[in-house]
Every structure is written in C-alpha cells, then in structure tokens.
Design a protein around this motif. Structure first.
Motif, short mmCIF file in Angstrom:
data_model
loop_
_atom_site.label_atom_id
_atom_site.label_comp_id
_atom_site.label_asym_id
_atom_site.label_seq_id
_atom_site.Cartn_x
_atom_site.Cartn_y
_atom_site.Cartn_z
N UNK A 16 0.83 -1.20 0.00
CA UNK A 16 0.00 0.00 0.00
C UNK A 16 0.86 1.26 0.00
N UNK A 17 1.92 1.29 0.82
CA UNK A 17 2.80 2.45 0.87
C UNK A 17 3.52 2.62 -0.46
N UNK A 18 3.99 1.53 -1.05
CA UNK A 18 4.65 1.63 -2.36
C UNK A 18 3.69 2.15 -3.42
N UNK A 19 2.43 1.72 -3.35
CA UNK A 19 1.43 2.19 -4.31
C UNK A 19 1.19 3.69 -4.12
N UNK A 20 1.10 4.14 -2.86
CA UNK A 20 0.89 5.56 -2.60
C UNK A 20 2.07 6.40 -3.07
N UNK A 21 3.30 5.89 -2.89
CA UNK A 21 4.48 6.62 -3.37
C UNK A 21 4.46 6.71 -4.89
N UNK A 22 4.05 5.63 -5.56
CA UNK A 22 3.97 5.65 -7.02
C UNK A 22 2.91 6.63 -7.50
N UNK A 23 1.76 6.66 -6.83
CA UNK A 23 0.72 7.63 -7.19
C UNK A 23 1.20 9.05 -6.95
N UNK A 24 1.93 9.25 -5.85
CA UNK A 24 2.44 10.58 -5.52
C UNK A 24 3.42 11.10 -6.55
#
Length: 88
Positions: A77-85
């Motif tokens: 989830x954190x990696x996905x949020x960083x990618x979206x960011x």
C-alpha cells in the motif's frame, strides 16, 4: 513543473527504512507463531469439547491472520501511494 517527494532530504532516511523493515519482519514472525499456537489451541480444545477455549483459539487465529495480512499489505500500500504521488 514536477513536484515529487524528496526522500533524500532527510538525514538517516535509509536507516529508518532498515528499522521499519526489521520491525515488519518481527511482526510477521510473531504473527505466524501466534497463528500456529492459536490453531493448535483451537484444535485441542475442540477435540476435548472445551468450546470456550476453542472460541478463544479461533479468535487468536483470526487476529494473527489479520495482523499478517495488514503487515504484508502495508508495504504494498505504501509503495502504491508513493507511485501515485510521483505521478501527481
């Protein structure tokens, strides 16, 4: 204009990532051990007809499984949020 997080701006961010990774490892190991212990307690209590202890073992299995899923899914989830960011 590209706006993105600067992870190198803070000193010691690499050490923080290592500490978080080590804590995640401990959480996953403890969750798996609790899953095994709770499943054994559930099985023994159910086979002896102690339904109160069997219910507590079942709750332990579900809590340990939930903790393992949350700990494992937290990284994704954190990696996905960083990618979206980075795309914003």
């Amino acid at each position: 204009m590209g706006v993105f997080p600067n992870f190198d701006g803070l000193g010691g961010i690499g050490d923080l990532k290592q500490v978080i990774g080590a804590l995640l490892m401990f959480v996953l190991i403890i969750a798996v051990l609790m899953l095994i212990v709770s499943a054994i307690c559930w099985a023994i209590a159910a086979s002896h007809g102690n339904y109160a202890a069997a219910a507590k073992g079942r709750v332990g299995v579900l809590v340990a499984l939930g903790a393992a899923v949350l700990a494992g899914g937290g990284v994704a989830w954190i990696n996905w949020l960083i990618t979206i960011g980075r795309q914003l």
